[in-house]
Write a protein that holds these residues in place. Structure first.
Motif, PDB file in Angstrom:
ATOM      1  N   ARG A  21      55.499  52.781  25.788  1.00 29.46           N
ATOM      2  CA  ARG A  21      56.015  52.127  27.302  1.00 29.46           C
ATOM      3  C   ARG A  21      56.598  53.197  27.963  1.00 29.46           C
ATOM      4  N   LEU A  22      58.008  52.547  27.838  1.00 26.76           N
ATOM      5  CA  LEU A  22      58.485  54.327  28.933  1.00 26.76           C
ATOM      6  C   LEU A  22      58.660  55.383  28.889  1.00 26.76           C
ATOM      7  N   LEU A  23      57.924  56.436  27.370  1.00 23.19           N
ATOM      8  CA  LEU A  23      58.162  57.455  28.039  1.00 23.19           C
ATOM      9  C   LEU A  23      56.970  58.208  28.406  1.00 23.19           C
ATOM     10  N   ASP A  24      57.257  59.077  29.431  1.00 20.31           N
ATOM     11  CA  ASP A  24      55.866  60.097  30.023  1.00 20.31           C
ATOM     12  C   ASP A  24      55.276  60.467  29.338  1.00 20.31           C
ATOM     13  N   GLY A  25      54.885  60.872  27.763  1.00 21.48           N
ATOM     14  CA  GLY A  25      53.444  61.151  27.757  1.00 21.48           C
ATOM     15  C   GLY A  25      53.077  60.677  26.487  1.00 21.48           C
ATOM     16  N   ILE A  26      52.153  60.596  25.472  1.00 17.62           N
ATOM     17  CA  ILE A  26      50.978  59.937  25.007  1.00 17.62           C
ATOM     18  C   ILE A  26      52.440  59.692  23.552  1.00 17.62           C
ATOM     19  N   THR A  27      51.796  58.394  23.146  1.00 12.27           N
ATOM     20  CA  THR A  27      52.450  58.120  21.828  1.00 12.27           C
ATOM     21  C   THR A  27      51.378  57.787  20.711  1.00 12.27           C
ATOM     22  N   ILE A  28      51.281  58.535  19.514  1.00 14.24           N
ATOM     23  CA  ILE A  28      50.448  58.831  18.510  1.00 14.24           C
ATOM     24  C   ILE A  28      50.374  57.849  17.542  1.00 14.24           C
ATOM     25  N   VAL A  29      49.469  57.004  16.648  1.00 21.37           N
ATOM     26  CA  VAL A  29      49.709  56.412  15.569  1.00 21.37           C
ATOM     27  C   VAL A  29      48.709  56.526  14.706  1.00 21.37           C
ATOM     28  N   VAL A  30      49.880  56.700  13.540  1.00 25.46           N
ATOM     29  CA  VAL A  30      48.547  57.334  11.860  1.00 25.46           C
ATOM     30  C   VAL A  30      49.258  56.030  10.950  1.00 25.46           C
ATOM     31  N   SER A  31      47.875  55.314  11.598  1.00 28.74           N
ATOM     32  CA  SER A  31      47.755  53.783  10.523  1.00 28.74           C
ATOM     33  C   SER A  31      46.393  54.065   9.536  1.00 28.74           C
ATOM     34  N   PRO A  32      46.876  52.811   8.122  1.00 29.72           N
ATOM     35  CA  PRO A  32      46.235  52.899   7.533  1.00 29.72           C
ATOM     36  C   PRO A  32      45.030  52.251   7.651  1.00 29.72           C
ATOM     37  N   LEU A  33      44.786  50.849   7.821  1.00 31.02           N
ATOM     38  CA  LEU A  33      43.370  50.568   7.859  1.00 31.02           C
ATOM     39  C   LEU A  33      43.007  49.692   9.200  1.00 31.02           C
ATOM     40  N   ILE A  34      41.994  50.401   9.198  1.00 30.38           N
ATOM     41  CA  ILE A  34      41.062  50.235  10.240  1.00 30.38           C
ATOM     42  C   ILE A  34      41.530  48.712  11.149  1.00 30.38           C
ATOM     43  N   SER A  35      41.578  47.973  10.227  1.00 29.67           N
ATOM     44  CA  SER A  35      41.808  46.149  10.767  1.00 29.67           C
ATOM     45  C   SER A  35      43.084  46.197  11.087  1.00 29.67           C
ATOM     46  N   LEU A  36      43.957  46.860   9.904  1.00 32.97           N
ATOM     47  CA  LEU A  36      45.580  46.172  10.840  1.00 32.97           C
ATOM     48  C   LEU A  36      45.432  46.929  12.786  1.00 32.97           C
ATOM     49  N   MET A  37      45.448  48.479  12.484  1.00 32.05           N
ATOM     50  CA  MET A  37      44.898  49.311  14.007  1.00 32.05           C
ATOM     51  C   MET A  37      44.285  48.475  15.188  1.00 32.05           C
ATOM     52  N   MET A  38      43.166  47.589  14.663  1.00 26.03           N
ATOM     53  CA  MET A  38      42.571  47.041  15.505  1.00 26.03           C
ATOM     54  C   MET A  38      43.261  45.394  16.435  1.00 26.03           C
ATOM     55  N   ASP A  39      43.888  44.970  14.709  1.00 29.94           N
ATOM     56  CA  ASP A  39      44.637  43.876  15.291  1.00 29.94           C
ATOM     57  C   ASP A  39      45.109  44.245  16.246  1.00 29.94           C
ATOM     58  N   GLN A  40      46.393  45.256  16.163  1.00 26.06           N
ATOM     59  CA  GLN A  40      47.299  46.099  17.037  1.00 26.06           C
ATOM     60  C   GLN A  40      47.058  45.783  18.652  1.00 26.06           C
ATOM     61  N   VAL A  41      45.606  46.424  18.466  1.00 27.25           N
ATOM     62  CA  VAL A  41      45.185  46.824  19.546  1.00 27.25           C
ATOM     63  C   VAL A  41      45.174  45.422  20.403  1.00 27.25           C
ATOM     64  N   LYS A  42      44.346  45.094  19.771  1.00 33.10           N
ATOM     65  CA  LYS A  42      43.717  43.192  20.488  1.00 33.10           C
ATOM     66  C   LYS A  42      44.901  42.317  21.137  1.00 33.10           C
ATOM     67  N   GLU A  43      46.151  42.502  19.493  1.00 35.49           N
ATOM     68  CA  GLU A  43      47.480  42.012  20.515  1.00 35.49           C
ATOM     69  C   GLU A  43      48.040  42.637  22.151  1.00 35.49           C
ATOM     70  N   LEU A  44      48.497  43.774  21.492  1.00 39.90           N
ATOM     71  CA  LEU A  44      48.431  45.043  22.780  1.00 39.90           C
ATOM     72  C   LEU A  44      47.228  44.215  24.491  1.00 39.90           C
ATOM     73  N   LYS A  45      46.607  44.261  24.215  1.00 43.23           N
ATOM     74  CA  LYS A  45      45.350  44.122  25.151  1.00 43.23           C
ATOM     75  C   LYS A  45      45.628  42.857  25.742  1.00 43.23           C
ATOM     76  N   ALA A  46      46.264  42.098  25.561  1.00 50.21           N
ATOM     77  CA  ALA A  46      46.452  40.681  25.368  1.00 50.21           C
ATOM     78  C   ALA A  46      47.536  40.077  26.508  1.00 50.21           C
ATOM     79  N   LYS A  47      48.236  41.225  25.891  1.00 50.13           N
ATOM     80  CA  LYS A  47      50.083  41.612  26.490  1.00 50.13           C
ATOM     81  C   LYS A  47      49.764  42.097  27.673  1.00 50.13           C
ATOM     82  N   ASN A  48      48.299  42.297  28.168  1.00 50.59           N
ATOM     83  CA  ASN A  48      48.554  43.381  29.615  1.00 50.59           C
ATOM     84  C   ASN A  48      48.608  44.709  29.135  1.00 50.59           C
TER      85      ASN A  48
END
Length: 510
Positions: A56-83
């Protein structure tokens, strides 16, 4: 580089938390200062905030390497719920149109989740190279050491990705890592100056029980007895997919009031995601699962974690029991073992790595292809059939060949002496990996059979101290599981809303 007067204000503004948990602020501060960081935090203590807030605070992009599709999808869903709409997961679930949409608009995102395998795709690499990457994150970084050598060798190629992206600062996060695993992570990422933030991983609210049994029927009797009067979220871990399925059916008959399902990597992906979402929504009480389930699962009210089979290393055990009691309430780990259980992890270790006969067969096959000017098959089924090795064994062999300068996919012919020398190196590496895996198996066997406090003997391998507990410590110190009566799961819930929530979850491009 980033400076603000109060990170606490930023935390509350973006995520609604008034204060940081142990270790979060130290890790975030170093990331914002552009440093390479290795963070080891206990399971359930909010490792994701360590990169979500900097993104949120850095100017550029943050790339996150995640081991499981379900894990990354859950995190994206939660982040979108927090706007936080600028978060996206790039994975094999994306259809062609959604993938193209994301690629065309990739500079509009702030936080991009990817798997190590997806990162190897040339098309994605070309798009990522056009971005200014401020932070490269390896979530669940122990996977580099635990999976990267055999099961998922693309974890061992992340250093080439960071170099391609202009060498942004790297953050590696894990819940369990011995000193050896920490050094393996740092070495693989080629970041020798990484700042280490290592915090105690012992969870005082998880009691440890180890019970020796005569056979599998006794295991079933104990699990049934414990859960019969306790309807609450529980996990039962297996090393065998078929055992997970069979026991789930047996327990469904013995515990008719409980909703029970199984979960393993051999299931269809949609089925796995559906099961996970039902469990998250308290529509399933008990999951009989392999190690494929649980990584990154942010469910705070799991009360029991059983091990029907014990894993091949202590790190996996700590990760799996760490899924219990994330709300801080008392929870219990129960490991059940019989003498014959030792054969399963030994068999798994041997099956993951190629034998001398396997290596010789592959060596002769490559020689035959080279001699007759033929191209090697690319389809994994054809490779398995021709060389008579498993997919995991082939991944290990092909990665080592590529690492030592022999790329079989480019069609070039190699000097036979070079190939022979490389296979001797592969054999030596295989032997080292076998010794390491057997050593880790011996560690967990010694712990299971240990006298004295199980908490002390479990955690002091990873850290110098541990927290002594008077009540609900471990079975060797004496715990009364009959007196453990946490709140029951609410029995009057809708069991149909998960379908609607799953459809919402899969709307990646919204």
């Amino acid at each position: 580089m980033y400076k603000r007067l109060s990170l606490e204000n930023e935390l509350e503004h973006y995520f609604g938390y008034s204060e940081f948990r142990t270790g979060q602020k130290e890790i975030i501060s170093d990331c914002l200062d552009g440093k390479d960081v290795l963070g080891i935090l206990p399971t359930g203590t909010g490792k994701s905030i360590c990169y979500q807030l900097p993104s949120r605070l850095l100017d550029g992009i943050t790339i996150v390497v995640s081991p499981l599709i379900s894990l990354m999808m859950d995190q994206v869903k939660e982040l979108k719920a927090k706007n936080y709409k600028e978060a996206v997961a790039i994975n094999s679930f994306l259809d062609y149109e959604n993938r193209k949409y994301i690629f065309r608009n990739i500079n509009k995102y702030k936080l991009i989740y990817v798997s190590p395998e997806i990162l190897q795709q040339k098309e994605l690499q070309s798009y990522l190279q056009s971005l200014s990457v401020s932070l490269f994150v390896v979530d669940e970084a122990h996977c580099i050491s635990q999976w990267g050598h055999e099961f998922r060798p693309d974890y061992q190629k992340l250093d080439t990705i960071t170099e391609m992206l202009g060498n942004p600062p790297v953050l590696a996060l894990s819940a369990t890592a011995t000193n050896e695993v920490q050094e393996d992570i740092i070495s693989s990422l080629k970041r020798p100056s990484m700042i280490k933030h290592v915090f105690p991983m012992d969870r005082t609210n998880i009691a440890l029980s180890v019970q020796e049994v005569v056979n599998n029927e006794e295991k079933l009797e104990i699990i049934t007895s414990v859960l019969k009067e306790r309807k609450m979220p529980s996990l039962i871990y297996f090393s065998s997919k078929s055992a997970a399925e069979n026991v789930s059916h047996i327990l469904s008959e013995r515990l008719p009031d409980h909703r029970i399902a199984y979960y393993h990597g051999g299931m269809e992906q949609m089925d796995r995601i559906a099961i996970q979402q039902q469990f998250m929504n308290d529509q399933i009480d008990i999951i009989c699962c392999t190690s494929a389930f649980g990584m990154g699962i942010n469910k705070n009210n799991i009360r029991f974690v059983f091990h029907y089979h014990f894993p091949g290393q202590l790190e996996s055990f700590i990760q799996e029991i760490g899924r219990a009691g994330r709300d801080g309430h008392q929870s219990v780990s129960i490991l059940l073992y019989s003498k014959q259980d030792i054969f399963l992890p030994k068999q798994m270790i041997e099956s993951e790595l190629p034998s001398d006969e396997d290596l010789m067969r592959v060596y002769r096959g490559i020689h035959s292809y080279q001699k007759n000017n033929l191209s090697l098959p690319h389809n994994i089924e054809e490779i398995e059939s021709f060389f008579e090795v498993s997919e995991v064994q082939w991944r290990f062999i092909s990665f080592q060949l590529d690492k030592h300068g022999i790329n079989l996919e480019n069609g070039l012919k190699y000097d036979q002496s070079k190939i022979e020398q490389t296979f001797k190196l592969i054999q030596n590496i295989r032997d080292e990996r076998l010794l390491l895996k057997q050593s880790k198996l011996n560690d967990i066997l010694r712990w299971i059979q240990a006298e004295g406090c199980l908490r002390e003997k479990l955690y002091t391998k990873f850290q110098k101290v541990y927290t002594k507990i008077d009540e609900y410590c471990c079975s060797n110190c004496g715990i009364n599981l009959q007196s453990f009566k946490p709140d029951q799961t609410n029995k009057n819930r809708s069991t149909q809303s998960w379908e609607i929530k799953l459809k919402r979850l899969l709307l990646i491009g919204e």
